[in-house]
Each structure stands twice: as C-alpha cells, then as structure tokens.
Design an enzyme around this catalytic site. Structure first.
Site, PDB file in Angstrom:
ATOM      1  N   ARG A 260       0.238   0.252  -9.778  1.00 13.15           N
ATOM      2  CA  ARG A 260       1.242  -0.789 -10.015  1.00 13.15           C
ATOM      3  C   ARG A 260       0.562  -2.138  -9.851  1.00 13.15           C
ATOM      4  O   ARG A 260      -0.161  -2.352  -8.873  1.00 13.15           O
ATOM      5  CB  ARG A 260       2.390  -0.666  -9.021  1.00 13.15           C
ATOM      6  CG  ARG A 260       3.656  -1.393  -9.445  1.00 13.15           C
ATOM      7  CD  ARG A 260       4.680  -1.454  -8.332  1.00 13.15           C
ATOM      8  NE  ARG A 260       4.323  -2.482  -7.359  1.00 13.15           N
ATOM      9  CZ  ARG A 260       4.293  -2.305  -6.042  1.00 13.15           C
ATOM     10  NH1 ARG A 260       4.555  -1.126  -5.521  1.00 13.15           N
ATOM     11  NH2 ARG A 260       3.961  -3.288  -5.254  1.00 13.15           N
TER      12      ARG A 260
ATOM     13  N   TYR B 167      12.481  -3.000   1.572  1.00  7.64           N
ATOM     14  CA  TYR B 167      12.898  -1.702   2.083  1.00  7.64           C
ATOM     15  C   TYR B 167      14.259  -1.698   2.774  1.00  7.64           C
ATOM     16  O   TYR B 167      14.664  -0.676   3.310  1.00  7.64           O
ATOM     17  CB  TYR B 167      11.826  -1.167   3.038  1.00  7.64           C
ATOM     18  CG  TYR B 167      10.499  -1.006   2.337  1.00  7.64           C
ATOM     19  CD1 TYR B 167      10.311   0.004   1.395  1.00  7.64           C
ATOM     20  CD2 TYR B 167       9.444  -1.880   2.586  1.00  7.64           C
ATOM     21  CE1 TYR B 167       9.108   0.153   0.732  1.00  7.64           C
ATOM     22  CE2 TYR B 167       8.229  -1.735   1.929  1.00  7.64           C
ATOM     23  CZ  TYR B 167       8.069  -0.729   1.005  1.00  7.64           C
ATOM     24  OH  TYR B 167       6.869  -0.597   0.342  1.00  7.64           O
TER      25      TYR B 167
ATOM     26  N   GLY C 137       4.286   2.743  -3.832  1.00  2.00           N
ATOM     27  CA  GLY C 137       5.381   3.454  -3.184  1.00  2.00           C
ATOM     28  C   GLY C 137       6.101   4.379  -4.146  1.00  2.00           C
ATOM     29  O   GLY C 137       6.300   4.060  -5.320  1.00  2.00           O
TER      30      GLY C 137
ATOM     31  N   GLU D 294      -1.643  -8.836  -7.286  1.00  4.41           N
ATOM     32  CA  GLU D 294      -2.410  -7.771  -6.640  1.00  4.41           C
ATOM     33  C   GLU D 294      -2.234  -6.451  -7.369  1.00  4.41           C
ATOM     34  O   GLU D 294      -1.301  -6.280  -8.166  1.00  4.41           O
ATOM     35  CB  GLU D 294      -2.011  -7.602  -5.180  1.00  4.41           C
ATOM     36  CG  GLU D 294      -0.587  -7.123  -4.964  1.00  4.41           C
ATOM     37  CD  GLU D 294      -0.255  -6.947  -3.492  1.00  4.41           C
ATOM     38  OE1 GLU D 294      -1.126  -7.188  -2.647  1.00  4.41           O
ATOM     39  OE2 GLU D 294       0.885  -6.539  -3.200  1.00  4.41           O
TER      40      GLU D 294
ATOM     41  N   GLU E 284       1.970   0.748   7.380  1.00  2.00           N
ATOM     42  CA  GLU E 284       2.693   1.333   6.243  1.00  2.00           C
ATOM     43  C   GLU E 284       2.896   2.842   6.360  1.00  2.00           C
ATOM     44  O   GLU E 284       3.397   3.464   5.425  1.00  2.00           O
ATOM     45  CB  GLU E 284       1.944   1.045   4.945  1.00  2.00           C
ATOM     46  CG  GLU E 284       1.802  -0.417   4.587  1.00  2.00           C
ATOM     47  CD  GLU E 284       1.067  -0.608   3.275  1.00  2.00           C
ATOM     48  OE1 GLU E 284       1.705  -0.528   2.219  1.00  2.00           O
ATOM     49  OE2 GLU E 284      -0.161  -0.817   3.316  1.00  2.00           O
TER      50      GLU E 284
ATOM     51  N   ASN F 130      -1.845  -2.265  -6.711  1.00  2.00           N
ATOM     52  CA  ASN F 130      -1.522  -1.201  -5.759  1.00  2.00           C
ATOM     53  C   ASN F 130      -1.960   0.122  -6.381  1.00  2.00           C
ATOM     54  O   ASN F 130      -1.379   0.573  -7.368  1.00  2.00           O
ATOM     55  CB  ASN F 130      -0.015  -1.165  -5.478  1.00  2.00           C
ATOM     56  CG  ASN F 130       0.472  -2.411  -4.784  1.00  2.00           C
ATOM     57  OD1 ASN F 130       0.443  -2.510  -3.566  1.00  2.00           O
ATOM     58  ND2 ASN F 130       0.914  -3.392  -5.566  1.00  2.00           N
TER      59      ASN F 130
ATOM     60  N   ASP G 128       1.146  -6.355  -9.825  1.00  2.00           N
ATOM     61  CA  ASP G 128       2.176  -7.370  -9.628  1.00  2.00           C
ATOM     62  C   ASP G 128       1.747  -8.715 -10.199  1.00  2.00           C
ATOM     63  O   ASP G 128       0.563  -9.093 -10.108  1.00  2.00           O
ATOM     64  CB  ASP G 128       2.492  -7.526  -8.136  1.00  2.00           C
ATOM     65  CG  ASP G 128       2.991  -6.228  -7.512  1.00  2.00           C
ATOM     66  OD1 ASP G 128       3.505  -5.376  -8.258  1.00  2.00           O
ATOM     67  OD2 ASP G 128       2.867  -6.076  -6.286  1.00  2.00           O
TER      68      ASP G 128
ATOM     69  N   SER H 254       2.691  -3.783   1.376  1.00  2.00           N
ATOM     70  CA  SER H 254       4.117  -3.742   1.708  1.00  2.00           C
ATOM     71  C   SER H 254       4.607  -5.013   2.386  1.00  2.00           C
ATOM     72  O   SER H 254       5.587  -4.996   3.131  1.00  2.00           O
ATOM     73  CB  SER H 254       4.450  -2.525   2.587  1.00  2.00           C
ATOM     74  OG  SER H 254       4.185  -1.336   1.881  1.00  2.00           O
TER      75      SER H 254
END
Length: 348
Positions: free
Chosen positions: A294, A256, A314, A308, A33, A310, A296, A186
């Site tokens: 963040r 991405y 990002g 999960e 990443e 984060n 999810d 990611s």
C-alpha cells in the site's frame, strides 16, 4: 480387480488431505504495532481456503515464537522454523504469509532469515523491505527519480536541538510540520507541530518509537492510499481510497477507532485517479516490490505527493486493503491464496 465407488471417494479424500500445504501466518512482532498485526493475521487465518491449506497461526513476540493451536502455545524451533505439535509430531511449513507490521517482519530481518532457510514468504525481499521501512532512505531514493514529496529534515536521538537546527527547520520545512519516527508505522509516535515551542515534546514522543526521526513539511490536500500487488502477471493497482480523518490528521486513533472515513473509490476525477495509480505502479516497479503493498500520497496543489510505502499493510476489518479488494471484486480467500501460490512459485 474391482474397486467400488466408496473406496475411490475415501482414497481421494485421503490423497487431497495429504496434499494440503502447511502455511504459517506470521503475526505480532516486536513493535507497538503487534496488536494490530495480530488482527491482520487473524483475518488471513480466517480467510485462507482450508480445503487447500493447513493453516497455522504463528506468533512472533518478544517473549518467544509460538504456533498457537486452540489457545495452546507450541514453541517454534528457530533452527529450521518448525514445531512439535501435541502428539510430538514435527511440523514444517511450505510457505509463510507475513502479516507482521514493523520489526522484525516488515524491516527485512525475518525475510532474510526465511530466505536462508529456503522458506518462501509473501512479503517483499529483505533489502526492499528494509529500504521501504526506513522513510529517510526510501525518500532519498525516490526523490532522485523526481517523485514529488514533502521537504524534510532528519534528526537522531542525542542530537543537539540548538538554534541553528531550529532555524534550518523553519527555513526548509516550516510550520506546521509533522514529526514522525523514521522506522515505525500505524502513526505511532506521529505529531503535528504548529509552532517551535511544541517541537521538543513532539520529538520526545517520536523517540519513544525509534532513535531516528523525520520532520516533514505540511502538505495541504486530499490524502489517499493505493493498494498494488503482483501475482505473477505484472503489477496491478487497486481502486484508490480517500482518507478523511475526523481530526487534524490520520492519527493512530483515527485509523483504528473509527474516527475517520475511508472512501473507496476516492472522490477524484479521472486524471487525478490515473496520475496516482500510475505513480503507485511506477514506485512499486522502481523499488522492486512484491506481494501486496500500500502506498500513501497527499494531493498537494493538484499533484500526488509520496508519503510512504507499506509492504505489510493492515488486513483487519478496519483496514484499507480489504476494502479496496472488495471494490475490485476480489475475495480475500482468492487474494491470499494467490499471494501464497505466487511466493511458492517464485521460490522454485
């Protein structure tokens, strides 16, 4: 003694310049990443208020740690996390904005190092970072509190994938299922597996990223991602982002390469929005997280199921968190500045 107005203005400018805090924006890392992290770090560097902060881009890479100024590298002294600039002046940092995805910036290692040096940083503490980066461990903790989630099985590199394991997998998880590295982000190394014959290839792909692998049951439903932060006044939850991948799931390419839609606010009804935002805040507080995170989820059978956390999400222009802050009416300059001031205040 008479002092003219010009002298006062000049003196004030000199004083305010001296008072600028030195901020290291940490980016890169040792995982796949690292390039994504460099993009996140560039967003923070560009967004921070240069009237308040002297901002330095610090690359944490496998080949070394460097402060990068006008494309010139200055080696970081790991003894006290400082560097000497082109004039041989020693530069130290008042705080670090941590944008490293993966190891060593999201798994607790860098957090522990900075804590020992007494340098505040914007991400979670070392234990909370290590816990949430390990999907297996965070699922185990949250399941004990009744948080809905997919059924899962774990496997370590070198374990025998015999018929008894395959039978357990079929009974507990079933097909299709997701095979993912336990400690990676990611969507690197993630595969959706439809039948037993594709399992070994998916495991090999995941083991390229980590020697621990998580196999989860497939959850059918709307995928969402929710930002949450605490700048000293308690946890605040951002508008919900709905993720609509063009492909079969929210893969690395979908994230991405523009092959997905991220819709903010998500197309949920009021009850669904309240449910997932409430669960987001509850998980953030339960795990003792800090800074901008963040979380999810997938709405399966009408209920948000945890996927999960984060802790260093990002922040590039393609990322979800900047979109959510925009909808919430908050500028990145304001947000990143508050994150820095909050971590400095907490250190005192």
């Amino acid at each position: 003694m008479y002092v003219n107005e010009t002298d006062l203005v000049v003196s004030f400018k000199i004083f305010t310049k001296v008072q600028k805090r030195n901020i290291a924006v940490l980016m890169g890392g040792y995982s796949s990443e690292y390039e994504i992290s460099l993009n996140s770090g560039a967003t923070v560097v560009a967004s921070l208020d240069k009237e308040k902060y002297q901002v330095y881009a610090v690359h944490i890479l496998t080949e070394g740690w460097f402060c990068v100024i006008d494309d010139e590298r200055f080696t970081i002294d790991k003894g006290d996390f400082s560097f000497k600039d082109a004039s041989a002046k020693k530069v130290t940092f008042d705080a670090c904005y941590n944008t490293i995805h993966g190891t060593p910036g999201e798994d607790g290692k860098l957090q522990a190092y900075l804590e020992l040096l007494g340098i505040p940083q914007t991400s979670c503490g070392f234990y909370e970072s290590a816990l949430t980066f390990n999907k297996r461990d965070s699922l185990s903790v949250l399941s004990s509190y009744g948080v809905p989630m997919a059924a899962s099985v774990y496997v370590n590199k070198g374990d025998e994938i015999d018929m008894s394991f395959k039978n357990l997998l079929a009974i507990k998880v079933g097909y299709p299922c997701f095979v993912k590295p336990n400690r990676a982000g990611s969507s690197y190394g993630v595969s959706k597996v439809y039948k037993e014959g594709d399992l070994i290839a998916a495991l090999d792909n995941a083991f390229k990223e980590d020697n621990q692998v998580l196999i989860e049951s497939f959850l059918s439903g709307t995928e969402v991602s929710v930002g949450v932060y605490d700048f000293g006044n308690g946890a605040e939850v951002l508008p919900v982002c709905e993720i609509v991948p063009d492909g079969d799931f929210f893969s690395l390419e979908a994230k991405y390469s523009g092959k997905s839609q991220e819709i903010v606010p998500a197309r949920l009804d009021e009850r669904e929005t309240a449910d997932v935002q409430g669960l987001t805040k509850g998980i953030y507080e339960l795990l003792g997280l800090k800074g901008i995170c963040r979380i999810d989820f997938i709405f399966h059978e009408g209920k948000p199921h945890f996927v999960e956390v984060n802790t260093n999400p990002g922040l590039s222009k393609e990322s979800i968190i900047p979109r959510e802050f925009k909808v919430a009416g908050l500028s990145l300059t304001e947000v990143f500045g508050k994150a820095i001031e909050t971590c400095i205040k907490a250190q005192k």
